[in-house]
Design a protein around this motif. Structure first.
Motif, PDB file in Angstrom:
ATOM      1  N   THR A  14       0.818  -1.198   0.000  1.00  0.00           N
ATOM      2  CA  THR A  14       0.000   0.000   0.000  1.00  0.00           C
ATOM      3  C   THR A  14       0.858   1.258   0.000  1.00  0.00           C
ATOM      4  O   THR A  14       1.901   1.318   0.672  1.00  0.00           O
ATOM      5  N   ASP A  16      -0.037   3.854   1.404  1.00  0.00           N
ATOM      6  CA  ASP A  16      -0.222   4.472   2.709  1.00  0.00           C
ATOM      7  C   ASP A  16       1.029   4.330   3.575  1.00  0.00           C
ATOM      8  O   ASP A  16       1.203   5.082   4.542  1.00  0.00           O
ATOM      9  N   ARG A  17       1.891   3.363   3.254  1.00  0.00           N
ATOM     10  CA  ARG A  17       3.113   3.138   4.024  1.00  0.00           C
ATOM     11  C   ARG A  17       4.351   3.642   3.286  1.00  0.00           C
ATOM     12  O   ARG A  17       5.465   3.154   3.523  1.00  0.00           O
TER      13      ARG A  17
END
Length: 430
Positions: A14, A16-17
């Motif tokens: 992801t 998001d990381r």
């Protein structure tokens, strides 16, 4: 003996990381013993695959430009580069070549790796400076097939929740209270901070798919537990270790500090353990969990109640969380066992393609493993491993290995919570 060449595999899934991924790679590149390469395996996320490919291509180009400027000047500019080469090794971005999930992502990394040893690091973790050095030292013993380390939680809130028992740190993918210090022999390593000889995969196959993290909502685990049990059967003389000096720091996001996640992860662990027990047999699949439940957890409950009586914050909550965690995991195990009986186990073990090796060498059984067995000898204890013990000694830790464990401690790690969900063909950044 020279240190083995180590490939580090980081499975990602992801954007998001993003910052966590860059930090994980940077920590590998800062090791006191340099990695041969870092493999970023992207789990069916084309946007992330493209972004990472671009990121490390640009870093490689910047390094080349700075190197040329350094050649023209005093050389200082060239010394500051090194994102995709130099002492930190290359960074290669790959796509998961198998089905969605952590196991297939790791298998992709194993198949592509060039090192004699493969180390696995979670995508939201940072390795300590000597992480690879301690792994490399352990492989001086040719019997050692796997080495794990100590995973320390980094709580998003800045401190451990008062109710969260250290005995359950495996819930957040970290080393739990109850393991002895030092370098000790274990049944299995914890997947987010682990290493294996490449020949271990030649002997036992890869990580089983259909178990562990697969991108679904339920945080399953135990893929490394199943692999280690299978490895022990394939190579009965193999030694698996944890070394608490091989440290990584693992970020725990806010959602995993909540009691709801604690219950969900404990239940998922029970489901996963049922699959492992069904495959490996309850005796082997649950041997360390029995010791953990009988020795470590009662002591934790007693500590929590004692703290509560003394007016210390969180004592009663920790005791209650331990009881809840045990009951919830047991419920998951019962449900998982019933499903396995009705439908059978749904995971499979893929073979790992052998590495390309020079002509005339044996890729599957290198001469320096020390685990081959002469014809006519007992394969369960190879004569040349030094793992036999005098009558009456503890055969779980050979007397001559220096790996003895204090009485009453649990030397096995319950299946961990691999925090990354990995991730098809290489993007050629070596």
């Amino acid at each position: 003996m020279n240190s083995p060449r180590i490939s580090v595999v980081i499975c990602v899934y992801t954007e998001d990381r993003w910052e966590d991924i860059l930090a994980a790679v940077a920590s590998v590149r800062a090791q006191s013993v340099p990695a041969l390469e870092t493999l970023l395996v992207v789990d069916h996320n084309p946007a992330l695959l493209e972004r990472l490919s671009q990121e490390y291509t640009e870093r490689k180009e910047r390094k080349g430009q700075e190197g040329r400027e350094g050649d023209r000047g005093d050389g200082e500019a060239g010394k500051t580069a090194g994102e995709t080469g130099g002492t930190g090794g290359t960074v290669r971005v790959l796509a998961n070549a198998g089905p969605r999930g952590l196991s297939a992502g790791r298998n992709t990394g194993v198949a592509a790796a060039r090192g004699e040893v493969l180390a696995f690091l979670d995508d939201d973790a940072v390795a300590g400076h000597d992480w690879l050095r301690h792994f490399a030292e352990a492989y001086a013993d040719p019997r050692v097939m796997a080495v794990g380390g100590r995973t320390v939680p980094v709580w998003a809130s800045g401190r451990r929740p008062a109710w969260f028992p250290e005995e359950f740190d495996w819930i957040v993918g970290c080393t739990y209270r109850g393991l002895p210090p030092g370098r000790v022999r274990v049944r299995n390593v914890l997947g987010g901070n682990a290493s294996f000889r490449r020949t271990a995969f030649d002997a036992a196959g890869g990580f089983a798919t259909g178990i562990g993290r697969d991108g679904g909502r339920r945080p399953l685990g135990c893929e490394e537990t199943e692999l280690c049990i299978r490895l022990g059967r394939a190579l009965p003389g193999a030694v698996l270790l944890i070394d608490d000096r091989a440290v990584i720091h693992h970020r725990v996001p806010p959602v995993r500090e909540r009691f709801a996640y604690f219950r969900t992860r404990a239940y998922a662990e029970g489901l996963s353990k049922a699959l492992v027990a069904r495959s490996a047999g309850a005796d082997k699949g649950l041997e360390s969990e029995r010791r953990y439940t009988v020795r470590v957890l009662p002591a934790g409950v007693a500590r929590g109640l004692r703290d509560a009586l003394r007016g210390r914050p969180g004592g009663a909550g920790r005791a209650g969380a331990i009881v809840t965690g045990v009951l919830t995991a047991a419920g998951g195990y019962l449900v998982g066992s019933a499903r396995a009986r009705r439908h059978g186990t749904a995971f499979s073990v893929p073979p790992i393609a052998p590495r390309r090796v020079p002509p005339g060498t044996d890729a599957c059984a290198p001469a320096d493993t020390g685990l081959s067995t002469p014809p006519g000898t007992d394969a369960s204890v190879p004569a040349d491993t030094g793992l036999s013990t005098p009558p009456g000694t503890d055969t779980s830790v050979p007397a001559d290995t220096g790996l003895s464990t204090p009485p009453g401690t649990d030397t096995c790690v319950p299946g961990g919570a691999g925090a990354c969900v990995p991730g098809e063909a290489e993007r050629g950044l070596s």
